[in-house]
Write an enzyme that holds these catalytic residues in place. Structure first.
Site, PDB file in Angstrom:
ATOM      1  N   MET A 196      21.245  61.183  71.567  1.00 23.10           N
ATOM      2  CA  MET A 196      20.927  61.420  72.986  1.00 23.10           C
ATOM      3  C   MET A 196      20.260  60.172  73.551  1.00 23.10           C
ATOM      4  SD  MET A 196      19.722  65.362  73.117  1.00 23.10           S
ATOM      5  CE  MET A 196      20.881  66.701  72.906  1.00 23.10           C
ATOM      6  N   LEU A 216       5.947  59.738  70.003  1.00 17.41           N
ATOM      7  CA  LEU A 216       5.220  58.487  69.752  1.00 17.41           C
ATOM      8  C   LEU A 216       5.045  57.664  71.027  1.00 17.41           C
ATOM      9  CD1 LEU A 216       6.818  57.594  66.309  1.00 17.41           C
ATOM     10  CD2 LEU A 216       4.563  58.563  66.737  1.00 17.41           C
ATOM     11  N   HIS A 224      22.242  54.592  76.855  1.00 17.99           N
ATOM     12  CA  HIS A 224      23.309  53.587  76.716  1.00 17.99           C
ATOM     13  C   HIS A 224      24.513  54.155  75.976  1.00 17.99           C
ATOM     14  CE1 HIS A 224      20.053  53.050  73.830  1.00 17.99           C
ATOM     15  NE2 HIS A 224      20.958  52.775  72.917  1.00 17.99           N
ATOM     16  N   HIS A 256      13.288  27.134  69.397  1.00 12.76           N
ATOM     17  CA  HIS A 256      11.927  27.105  68.871  1.00 12.76           C
ATOM     18  C   HIS A 256      10.948  26.797  69.995  1.00 12.76           C
ATOM     19  CE1 HIS A 256       8.637  26.394  66.107  1.00 12.76           C
ATOM     20  NE2 HIS A 256       8.368  25.280  66.788  1.00 12.76           N
ATOM     21  N   ARG A 267      19.741  67.917  91.154  1.00  8.51           N
ATOM     22  CA  ARG A 267      18.289  67.707  91.234  1.00  8.51           C
ATOM     23  C   ARG A 267      17.841  67.058  92.542  1.00  8.51           C
ATOM     24  NH1 ARG A 267      15.627  65.479  86.732  1.00  8.51           N
ATOM     25  NH2 ARG A 267      17.455  65.731  85.409  1.00  8.51           N
ATOM     26  N   GLY A 299      12.414  67.692  70.052  1.00 11.14           N
ATOM     27  CA  GLY A 299      13.836  67.411  70.229  1.00 11.14           C
ATOM     28  C   GLY A 299      14.335  67.916  71.571  1.00 11.14           C
TER      29      GLY A 299
HETATM   30  P1  FAD Z   1      21.090  63.642  82.004  1.00 14.85           P
HETATM   31  O1  FAD Z   1      20.447  62.353  82.254  1.00 14.85           O
HETATM   32  O2  FAD Z   1      20.261  64.764  81.522  1.00 14.85           O
HETATM   33  O3  FAD Z   1      21.839  64.036  83.352  1.00 14.85           O
HETATM   34  C1  FAD Z   1      22.468  65.242  83.557  1.00 14.85           C
HETATM   35  C2  FAD Z   1      22.348  65.598  85.017  1.00 14.85           C
HETATM   36  O4  FAD Z   1      23.191  66.696  85.270  1.00 14.85           O
HETATM   37  C3  FAD Z   1      20.952  66.027  85.435  1.00 14.85           C
HETATM   38  O5  FAD Z   1      20.468  65.214  86.471  1.00 14.85           O
HETATM   39  C4  FAD Z   1      21.121  67.492  85.875  1.00 14.85           C
HETATM   40  O6  FAD Z   1      20.308  67.817  86.996  1.00 14.85           O
HETATM   41  C5  FAD Z   1      22.579  67.525  86.234  1.00 14.85           C
HETATM   42  N1  FAD Z   1      23.184  68.859  86.120  1.00 14.85           N
HETATM   43  C6  FAD Z   1      23.118  69.715  85.072  1.00 14.85           C
HETATM   44  N2  FAD Z   1      23.862  70.823  85.318  1.00 14.85           N
HETATM   45  C7  FAD Z   1      24.407  70.635  86.546  1.00 14.85           C
HETATM   46  C8  FAD Z   1      25.276  71.427  87.348  1.00 14.85           C
HETATM   47  N3  FAD Z   1      25.765  72.603  86.925  1.00 14.85           N
HETATM   48  N4  FAD Z   1      25.628  70.959  88.564  1.00 14.85           N
HETATM   49  C9  FAD Z   1      25.150  69.757  89.014  1.00 14.85           C
HETATM   50  N5  FAD Z   1      24.345  68.969  88.288  1.00 14.85           N
HETATM   51  C10 FAD Z   1      23.980  69.404  87.063  1.00 14.85           C
HETATM   52  N6  FAD Z   1      17.303  57.100  76.333  1.00 14.85           N
HETATM   53  C11 FAD Z   1      17.395  55.781  76.137  1.00 14.85           C
HETATM   54  O7  FAD Z   1      18.473  55.278  75.850  1.00 14.85           O
HETATM   55  N7  FAD Z   1      16.299  54.968  76.282  1.00 14.85           N
HETATM   56  C12 FAD Z   1      15.091  55.458  76.592  1.00 14.85           C
HETATM   57  O8  FAD Z   1      14.129  54.704  76.714  1.00 14.85           O
HETATM   58  C13 FAD Z   1      14.959  56.859  76.789  1.00 14.85           C
HETATM   59  N8  FAD Z   1      13.770  57.385  77.129  1.00 14.85           N
HETATM   60  C14 FAD Z   1      13.680  58.730  77.343  1.00 14.85           C
HETATM   61  C15 FAD Z   1      12.442  59.251  77.663  1.00 14.85           C
HETATM   62  C16 FAD Z   1      12.292  60.599  77.876  1.00 14.85           C
HETATM   63  C17 FAD Z   1      10.941  61.151  78.232  1.00 14.85           C
HETATM   64  C18 FAD Z   1      13.436  61.456  77.786  1.00 14.85           C
HETATM   65  C19 FAD Z   1      13.301  62.929  78.047  1.00 14.85           C
HETATM   66  C20 FAD Z   1      14.671  60.941  77.467  1.00 14.85           C
HETATM   67  C21 FAD Z   1      14.805  59.576  77.234  1.00 14.85           C
HETATM   68  N9  FAD Z   1      16.025  59.002  76.881  1.00 14.85           N
HETATM   69  C22 FAD Z   1      16.114  57.665  76.656  1.00 14.85           C
HETATM   70  C23 FAD Z   1      17.249  59.815  76.759  1.00 14.85           C
HETATM   71  C24 FAD Z   1      18.089  59.704  78.039  1.00 14.85           C
HETATM   72  O9  FAD Z   1      17.317  60.123  79.135  1.00 14.85           O
HETATM   73  C25 FAD Z   1      19.342  60.548  77.917  1.00 14.85           C
HETATM   74  O10 FAD Z   1      20.062  60.223  76.770  1.00 14.85           O
HETATM   75  C26 FAD Z   1      20.247  60.355  79.134  1.00 14.85           C
HETATM   76  O11 FAD Z   1      19.574  60.713  80.311  1.00 14.85           O
HETATM   77  C27 FAD Z   1      21.524  61.173  78.987  1.00 14.85           C
HETATM   78  O12 FAD Z   1      22.298  61.082  80.148  1.00 14.85           O
HETATM   79  P2  FAD Z   1      23.243  62.280  80.618  1.00 14.85           P
HETATM   80  O13 FAD Z   1      23.877  61.801  81.863  1.00 14.85           O
HETATM   81  O14 FAD Z   1      24.088  62.725  79.494  1.00 14.85           O
HETATM   82  O15 FAD Z   1      22.265  63.491  80.927  1.00 14.85           O
HETATM   83  P1  NAD Z   2      13.395  63.832  67.990  1.00 16.82           P
HETATM   84  O1  NAD Z   2      14.462  64.681  67.413  1.00 16.82           O
HETATM   85  O2  NAD Z   2      13.546  62.358  68.001  1.00 16.82           O
HETATM   86  O3  NAD Z   2      12.027  64.126  67.224  1.00 16.82           O
HETATM   87  C1  NAD Z   2      11.491  65.416  67.074  1.00 16.82           C
HETATM   88  C2  NAD Z   2      10.537  65.424  65.876  1.00 16.82           C
HETATM   89  O4  NAD Z   2       9.863  66.681  65.855  1.00 16.82           O
HETATM   90  C3  NAD Z   2      11.263  65.292  64.545  1.00 16.82           C
HETATM   91  O5  NAD Z   2      10.701  64.219  63.831  1.00 16.82           O
HETATM   92  C4  NAD Z   2      11.032  66.647  63.865  1.00 16.82           C
HETATM   93  O6  NAD Z   2      10.900  66.550  62.460  1.00 16.82           O
HETATM   94  C5  NAD Z   2       9.738  67.127  64.514  1.00 16.82           C
HETATM   95  N1  NAD Z   2       9.534  68.581  64.529  1.00 16.82           N
HETATM   96  C6  NAD Z   2      10.429  69.552  64.869  1.00 16.82           C
HETATM   97  N2  NAD Z   2       9.858  70.773  64.788  1.00 16.82           N
HETATM   98  C7  NAD Z   2       8.566  70.595  64.404  1.00 16.82           C
HETATM   99  C8  NAD Z   2       7.458  71.494  64.152  1.00 16.82           C
HETATM  100  N3  NAD Z   2       7.551  72.815  64.284  1.00 16.82           N
HETATM  101  N4  NAD Z   2       6.271  70.963  63.775  1.00 16.82           N
HETATM  102  C9  NAD Z   2       6.159  69.615  63.632  1.00 16.82           C
HETATM  103  N5  NAD Z   2       7.165  68.735  63.862  1.00 16.82           N
HETATM  104  C10 NAD Z   2       8.353  69.218  64.244  1.00 16.82           C
HETATM  105  O7  NAD Z   2      13.178  64.397  69.464  1.00 16.82           O
HETATM  106  P2  NAD Z   2      12.302  63.883  70.694  1.00 16.82           P
HETATM  107  O8  NAD Z   2      11.306  62.867  70.258  1.00 16.82           O
HETATM  108  O9  NAD Z   2      11.850  65.116  71.369  1.00 16.82           O
HETATM  109  O10 NAD Z   2      13.375  63.139  71.589  1.00 16.82           O
HETATM  110  C11 NAD Z   2      14.511  63.828  72.124  1.00 16.82           C
HETATM  111  C12 NAD Z   2      15.648  62.881  72.414  1.00 16.82           C
HETATM  112  O11 NAD Z   2      15.358  61.997  73.486  1.00 16.82           O
HETATM  113  C13 NAD Z   2      16.013  62.032  71.219  1.00 16.82           C
HETATM  114  O12 NAD Z   2      17.384  62.192  70.984  1.00 16.82           O
HETATM  115  C14 NAD Z   2      15.693  60.648  71.614  1.00 16.82           C
HETATM  116  O13 NAD Z   2      16.645  59.728  71.110  1.00 16.82           O
HETATM  117  C15 NAD Z   2      15.715  60.676  73.131  1.00 16.82           C
HETATM  118  N6  NAD Z   2      14.723  59.706  73.600  1.00 16.82           N
HETATM  119  C16 NAD Z   2      14.963  58.373  73.400  1.00 16.82           C
HETATM  120  C17 NAD Z   2      14.018  57.451  73.755  1.00 16.82           C
HETATM  121  C18 NAD Z   2      14.285  56.002  73.524  1.00 16.82           C
HETATM  122  O14 NAD Z   2      15.425  55.649  73.316  1.00 16.82           O
HETATM  123  N7  NAD Z   2      13.285  55.133  73.574  1.00 16.82           N
HETATM  124  C19 NAD Z   2      12.823  57.848  74.300  1.00 16.82           C
HETATM  125  C20 NAD Z   2      12.592  59.198  74.467  1.00 16.82           C
HETATM  126  C21 NAD Z   2      13.577  60.105  74.117  1.00 16.82           C
END
Ligand code: FAD
Ligand code: NAD
Length: 472
Positions: free
Chosen positions: A325, A190, A328, A451, A38, A277
């Site tokens: 997903m 949310l 941490h 406290h 990226r 999801g």
């Molecule tokens: P990724 O972070 O997705 O990293 C994978 C990387 O691999 C990417 O940068 C991609 O470009 C690269 N890649 C893919 N294929 C290739 C290739 N062939 N060659 C080279 N590079 C490649 N989790 C929390 O714990 N707390 C949160 O508050 C939280 N908030 C989130 C909010 C949002 C909006 C989203 C979408 C996710 C959130 N998550 C949160 C989830 C968290 O982002 C993921 O669980 C985490 O990033 C997973 O890390 P990863 O390294 O497995 O994958």
């Molecule tokens: P999620 O799986 O947490 O929630 C998706 C929700 O969509 C579910 O409650 C499901 O019942 C609903 N749903 C599915 N199909 C539907 C339909 N057709 N109509 C209505 N509702 C439907 O997925 P997410 O919120 O997209 O998050 C994705 C991942 O990213 C999660 O694994 C989450 O842990 C991670 N994430 C984590 C954080 C954090 O740790 N604070 C923040 C953002 C994302």
């Protein structure tokens, strides 16, 4: 194409799983390369996930609080206005600082960074299609796949990240939409609904299940936070599924029906967020060249040491394999997988991985919830303590929520901790440590807590599990 020396470890993907593994391997003295396509390190989490969303959550909360929660505190504020562009800039500054920080850590720990897309040529060779053009290849004794995940699309609704958005569009909107519909009331739904509702959007969340927050969230906690979010202006349609979307007109029309069939309704929106999801991302990785398979949900299949079946030297960590997903979780797996290489052992306690939802108040939990314990036939006891009875929450005029402990009925061992309340995301660290150490609720209840702190609610909920709380 040029070829570099053979590495001890190649990591494909520079997200949390990948960059942590690369740094750890560098620290252990391995010759390591990390390939990321990226153009910046940190993956989804730092670039378009955890970090930018938390920046917007923090600043939109401040804005909302200044608008609606200052008068009673003796603060008169005049002329408050939103500068969305600046709010986005503040977010970008945080993101850039952190991604550059990881690049610095790569240098410090002798990690060679390839900016490009990695694809398997054979089980030990990865071709890299470089971001700036050209190609190279790297050979590795060991290879970690850490390619992460992507948003699951909603069939029939094409994502343009302007009108029909995923979380990536939701952290970068240029205007506050008048009406927003969120498909999916999970964590992303949310958190993003909170941001845009605080900034002035009229937000409706459509959730298929009968509760918000996903199935991991304890039902009592889910009901509690839903009430609070409704007070803040969010609208919910539970037990409702989205059947269709039409973005051909000016706005978007979302067709819904009761989950069990029946009542249909069409919702109008300026912007629709698809948050149903995420799914593992392995496109273009050349898996077909090495014969590694994915399961029906697209996850790379591994054993308890993160090894793929056909190739013991290829391991998989983070979002592209099993488990929650979460950043941490990815980080723990990265360290464990490197330790398997260097020490032949590694360990992640999947029962003690906390979950946090960064709404206001926050929701946080670790271990099992009541529905899970019931399903397993475990005999348990419950202790709760509300923040309305906590001195610090009262002084802060921030008293929504409660702490709930679940413990084994006979041994008192803590089985789960569930919190909705201010700073729940920080407080859950104590619950996680307690669970990790196999503590009882009495261990926590007999530990001195300063406290006046919010953490006293945690102690008193533990006391309420084996005896009685003092202040409630
Ligand atoms: P990724 O972070 O997705 O990293 C994978 C990387 O691999 C990417 O940068 C991609 O470009 C690269 N890649 C893919 N294929 C290739 C290739 N062939 N060659 C080279 N590079 C490649 N989790 C929390 O714990 N707390 C949160 O508050 C939280 N908030 C989130 C909010 C949002 C909006 C989203 C979408 C996710 C959130 N998550 C949160 C989830 C968290 O982002 C993921 O669980 C985490 O990033 C997973 O890390 P990863 O390294 O497995 O994958
Ligand atoms: P999620 O799986 O947490 O929630 C998706 C929700 O969509 C579910 O409650 C499901 O019942 C609903 N749903 C599915 N199909 C539907 C339909 N057709 N109509 C209505 N509702 C439907 O997925 P997410 O919120 O997209 O998050 C994705 C991942 O990213 C999660 O694994 C989450 O842990 C991670 N994430 C984590 C954080 C954090 O740790 N604070 C923040 C953002 C994302």
């Amino acid at each position: 194409a040029t070829e570099t020396e053979e590495k001890d470890l190649i990591v494909i993907g520079g997200g949390v799983a990948g960059y942590v593994a690369a740094i750890k391997a560098g620290q252990e003295g391995l010759k390591v390369a990390c390939i990321e396509k990226r153009g910046s390190l940190g993956g989804t989490c730092l670039n378009v996930g955890c970090i930018p969303s938390k920046s917007l959550l923090n600043n939109s909360h401040l804005y909302h609080q200044i608008l609606h929660d200052t008068k009673n505190r003796g603060i008169d504020v005049k002329e408050v206005s939103l500068n969305l562009q600046q709010m986005m800039k503040a977010k970008d500054t945080s993101v850039q600082g952190l991604t550059k920080g990881v690049e610095f850590l790569f240098k410090k720990n002798n990690v060679e960074y390839f900016k490009g897309t990695g694809a398997f040529v054979d089980p030990h060779t990865v071709a890299v299609n470089l971001v700036g053009g050209g190609e190279t290849s790297v050979r590795g004794k060991n290879i970690f796949i850490a390619t992460g995940s992507e948003a699951t699309p909603f069939p029939g609704l094409e994502i343009d990240e302007k009108k029909v958005i995923t979380s990536t569009g939701a952290i970068a909107l240029e205007q506050v939409p008048k009406k927003m519909v969120v498909i999916g009331g999970g964590i992303i739904g949310l958190e993003m609904a909170s941001v845009w509702s605080r900034l002035g959007s009229e937000v409706t969340i459509v959730e298929f299940l009968g509760q918000i927050g996903g199935p991991g969230m304890d039902a009592d906690i889910s009901k509690n936070i839903q009430k609070t979010l409704q007070k803040q202006g969010l609208k919910f349609k539970l037990n409702t599924k989205v059947t269709n979307g039409d973005a051909s007109g000016e706005g978007v029309k979302i067709s819904t029906e009761a989950a069990k069939g029946g009542k249909e309704e069409v919702l109008d929106a300026d912007v629709v967020l698809v948050a149903i999801g995420r799914r593992p991302y392995t496109a273009g990785l050349g898996l077909e060249n090495i014969g590694i398979e994915t399961d029906t949900r697209g996850r790379l299949v591994i054993d308890s040491e993160y090894r793929t079946g056909p190739h013991a030297h290829i391991r998989v960590i983070g979002d592209c394999t099993f488990g929650p997903m979460l950043a941490h979780k990815a980080e723990e797996e990265a360290v464990a997988a490197v330790e398997f290489l260097t020490k032949s052992y590694g360990h992640v306690n999947y029962n003690a991985i906390p979950s946090v939802m960064y709404t206001h108040p926050e929701v946080a939990w670790v271990g099992q919830n009541e529905a899970e314990l019931k399903a397993q036939g475990v005999k348990y006891k419950v202790g709760t303590f509300p923040f309305t009875a906590n001195s610090r929450a009262k002084t802060n005029l921030d008293t929504d929520g409660l702490v709930k402990f679940l413990a084994d009925a006979e041994t008192d061992r803590i089985l789960g901790v569930h919190i909705v309340g201010p700073n729940a995301g920080e407080m859950i660290a104590e619950g996680t440590l307690a669970l990790e150490y196999g503590a009882s609720t009495e261990d926590v209840g007999r530990t001195s807590h300063a406290h006046p702190t919010l953490a006293e609610a945690f102690k008193e909920a533990a006391m309420a599990t084996y005896g009685k709380a003092i202040h409630y």
